[in-house]
Design an enzyme around this catalytic site. Sequence first.
Site, PDB file in Angstrom:
ATOM      1  N   GLY A 184       1.558  -1.311   0.080  1.00 15.10           N
ATOM      2  CA  GLY A 184       0.114  -0.370  -0.393  1.00 15.10           C
ATOM      3  C   GLY A 184       1.274   0.916  -0.222  1.00 15.10           C
ATOM      4  O   GLY A 184       0.854   2.534  -0.990  1.00 15.10           O
ATOM      5  N   THR A 185       1.903   1.274   0.660  1.00 19.32           N
ATOM      6  CA  THR A 185       2.633   2.343   0.672  1.00 19.32           C
ATOM      7  C   THR A 185       3.159   2.346  -0.433  1.00 19.32           C
ATOM      8  O   THR A 185       3.344   4.129  -1.236  1.00 19.32           O
ATOM      9  CB  THR A 185       3.685   2.049   1.692  1.00 19.32           C
ATOM     10  N   GLN A 193      -7.645   1.283   5.027  1.00 20.53           N
ATOM     11  CA  GLN A 193      -8.342   0.999   6.199  1.00 20.53           C
ATOM     12  C   GLN A 193      -9.841   0.239   5.982  1.00 20.53           C
ATOM     13  O   GLN A 193     -10.459   0.232   6.168  1.00 20.53           O
ATOM     14  CB  GLN A 193      -8.766   1.793   7.219  1.00 20.53           C
ATOM     15  N   SER A 197      -3.845  -1.377   0.575  1.00 23.04           N
ATOM     16  CA  SER A 197      -2.996  -2.445   0.862  1.00 23.04           C
ATOM     17  C   SER A 197      -4.052  -3.537   1.331  1.00 23.04           C
ATOM     18  O   SER A 197      -4.375  -3.612   2.396  1.00 23.04           O
ATOM     19  CB  SER A 197      -2.574  -1.924   2.000  1.00 23.04           C
ATOM     20  N   ALA A 198      -3.257  -4.662   0.846  1.00 24.17           N
ATOM     21  CA  ALA A 198      -4.843  -5.937   0.398  1.00 24.17           C
ATOM     22  C   ALA A 198      -4.273  -6.819   2.994  1.00 24.17           C
ATOM     23  O   ALA A 198      -5.095  -6.945   2.891  1.00 24.17           O
ATOM     24  CB  ALA A 198      -3.642  -7.282  -0.159  1.00 24.17           C
ATOM     25  N   HIS A 199      -3.058  -5.889   3.133  1.00 21.30           N
ATOM     26  CA  HIS A 199      -3.263  -7.112   4.700  1.00 21.30           C
ATOM     27  C   HIS A 199      -3.847  -6.151   5.705  1.00 21.30           C
ATOM     28  O   HIS A 199      -3.703  -6.709   6.855  1.00 21.30           O
ATOM     29  CB  HIS A 199      -1.102  -6.983   5.122  1.00 21.30           C
ATOM     30  N   CYS A 217       4.536   8.287  24.126  1.00 23.63           N
ATOM     31  CA  CYS A 217       5.239   7.528  25.348  1.00 23.63           C
ATOM     32  C   CYS A 217       6.143   6.312  24.333  1.00 23.63           C
ATOM     33  O   CYS A 217       6.729   5.783  25.400  1.00 23.63           O
ATOM     34  CB  CYS A 217       5.157   7.363  26.320  1.00 23.63           C
TER      35      CYS A 217
END
Lengths: 475, 475
Positions: B69-70, B177, B194-196, B320
């Site tokens: 996807g990136t 998403q 993005s497939a995952h 954090c």
Amino acid sequence: MSYFDAASSAPLHPVARQALTASLDEGWADPARLYREGRRARLLLDAAREAAAEAVGCRPDELVFTSSGTHAVHSGIAGALAGRRRVGAHLAVSAVEHSSVLHAAEVHEAGGGTVTRVPVGRTGAVDPSGYAAALRPDTALACLQSANHEVGTEQPVAEVAEACRAAGVPLLVDAAQSLGWGRVEGDWSLLAASAHKWGGPAGVGLLVLRKGVRFAPQGPADERESGRAAGFENIPAIVAAAASLRAVRAEAAAEAARLRELTDRIRARVPSLVPDVEVVGDPERRLPGVVTFSCLYVDGETLLHELDRAGFSVSSGSSCTSSTLTPSHVLKAMGVLSEGNVRVSLPPGAAEEDVERFLSVLPGAVTAVRGKLGAPAPAATAEAAGAAEAAGAATVRDGSGDALVVDSLGKRCPIPVIELAKVFGDVPVGGTVRVLADDEAARLDIPAWCEMRGQEYVGEEPADRGSAYLVRRVS
Amino acid sequence: MSYFDAASSAPLHPVARQALTASLDEGWADPARLYREGRRARLLLDAAREAAAEAVGCRPDELVFTSSGTHAVHSGIAGALAGRRRVGAHLAVSAVEHSSVLHAAEVHEAGGGTVTRVPVGRTGAVDPSGYAAALRPDTALACLQSANHEVGTEQPVAEVAEACRAAGVPLLVDAAQSLGWGRVEGDWSLLAASAHKWGGPAGVGLLVLRKGVRFAPQGPADERESGRAAGFENIPAIVAAAASLRAVRAEAAAEAARLRELTDRIRARVPSLVPDVEVVGDPERRLPGVVTFSCLYVDGETLLHELDRAGFSVSSGSSCTSSTLTPSHVLKAMGVLSEGNVRVSLPPGAAEEDVERFLSVLPGAVTAVRGKLGAPAPAATAEAAGAAEAAGAATVRDGSGDALVVDSLGKRCPIPVIELAKVFGDVPVGGTVRVLADDEAARLDIPAWCEMRGQEYVGEEPADRGSAYLVRRVS
């Protein structure tokens, strides 16, 4: 079906399949996360990196996984060039690199950089001193493949690496074709490879960057893989890639010897089984499983189709099989015949009887193609010559009266060479033929025909359309 | 173990696993080759493209598969910007895009382009008219996510697409998403996914480019995937990605309703189970499985660790937990509390009893973290306050005599807010506190604390070190 195109992509190794399916349940989570699934994924990724680094001969932190060998090459070249921008913008590559390297070089040129394409000899290898001479004070990076993907010739990587080291230039080695067979020797700086070439899955490349090499990753920032390979890690595939690399390495020495014997057979016997064949590539310094030859008067695509029908999957660097209409840049750089080109690349495990069957099938396949094209067979019959005339070979004496003109304009490889051969018997010794052709392959194949036939290639002249190629009969 | 971080990566869908293993034997060859294995690979690739295009709602020739996807986002943005270079070099993005979009925007800026980051409201959504106002005559591209990855808020894509269409600007939608839940409505021009994220394997992204959208692929040329995605196609993974997209879509309506009910429970019950919590994101226009909340006086990393020990895998946008020391840019853009941030993103099939167990475990986990930090619990004991003093809360009246000064320099989130809360009881109504802090999160969390407590946040002033944050007691 015998698959003899391992240099394009190797079938998945059983160990890769096993590792892939075994890690699908453990390797899907984000390895950057601190929870249990993330930690498990990270462990798998770390172990794969250790294994791959051991196989390459580098430190684990010098190796990142990319999404393909192409991405490894592209980002390796871009990052190394940017990292040494202050030194200069000169890039040296061999003329026979994989297209991913040459395309990266074109982008560099388009951005204002300069590129030297180091020529190769007739076997496809660069000369180390020739390569060294291409290095300049402003050379930011040099690239050399470990072995050629089309003809199997091994490059003198260690010698070139030494010359690069002496000149202070990092050397990037494209090891796609050889990494499954062994480590790349020599003092190289960067290395790229691709898992599906050694029987790993698609979707995994390696980029190795030796400590101390200046590197500035290009493209948008991404924290994954030390900032050198963007995108979510494909861990099951990475695990499979590393596992299969270890597996093929364990078998490499024995399998290399076996395949080398089989390709030696092809190298030795094809020229005696098939007339008018040129076997290309270095006979000694070469990959174990690759052998390439070109057949005069043959159309590569038709021959591949004949071989496919007979159950053999091979590839070709002939222009007739490519959408670009130009012959393979490798064959061109070597100056060898491109028509009827066949690359046989045996996968590990290729059976001896399949190779023998290939040798028994090949002569008939070549004869069939030549027959269809009306090629001047060694025992050419009047019918074949007649067919060529019918196919439109047009010959005239030109105005000056001392050269025969063959008009092959608009005709595609291998027709211009066939038409030249057809009329050549009519040319007196000392006389010349002008072949008019606008097919790119003629520029390579007419000189190659002269070389094979022992005739004199006089040269090329511009013509109204295409070019005129002059050949003098010397015997 | 309950995995509640599907927005990072979803476990492999059974259909994806089945399709992947089934196509390993057929999908390893080069789909550009004409022999049998290549033709089989091509058939698989074509069928996967048809299926994915049907799920997206586009033509098959508008869709290419990328390696992540990136990569889809990076190459989509770069290609669209280059394709409209003549129009101008302005890029509009929302302030809450995924980091892949924002990093591509930074590269564009570094190359001389300009970027507008369209702000969002407190729920995380852009205002369509605000987005429209950001479009300029020189805007080459606009980007908007379909739904936010950290808080689940859906963006008004159709309205923004309409505004873009009216302004003649192509809109790229990052649908990472939401694509598993349904098509992206509206007249967008490019889409990345993005497939995952939908239960497909890692290593597969989608880039969709509507016919007629100007596009100039960047980077080295590569003939694969219409020249828009370099590198050898990972066909088994592509087949698995397409098959699992169809599978999750078939279950989407029912599963969305079920997960929405479960996340509604979390939204409703967490604030009553855990004091001092802010649930963030839009309560209605949101992804079915995502709910995000922040807990006052809690250190995100410690809370994640507590939850992991109790068997829950969740993530956090608190600073954090990040190596960057800055809180999530999404929470920052929304202006909500970042400390003790927890994102729960339920994968399809998440069990009701696991959600109930999460709700039963959470209060104790938060109390444990607050106890360790000596936070001012609703029923604060003298011991807790004493512990904070021992931990080094330093308070002095400043020179002007009318403001209490809390010196939290060098202390990390959530300590500055805890120290503020500790002394606040000593401040008379109308009086002010100056908190000196150099932790980035304070800039977000002190105003958020004021909002939650109904106190007045006066503002920030530069200090010798870090900043001074002024708070006035109004009740």
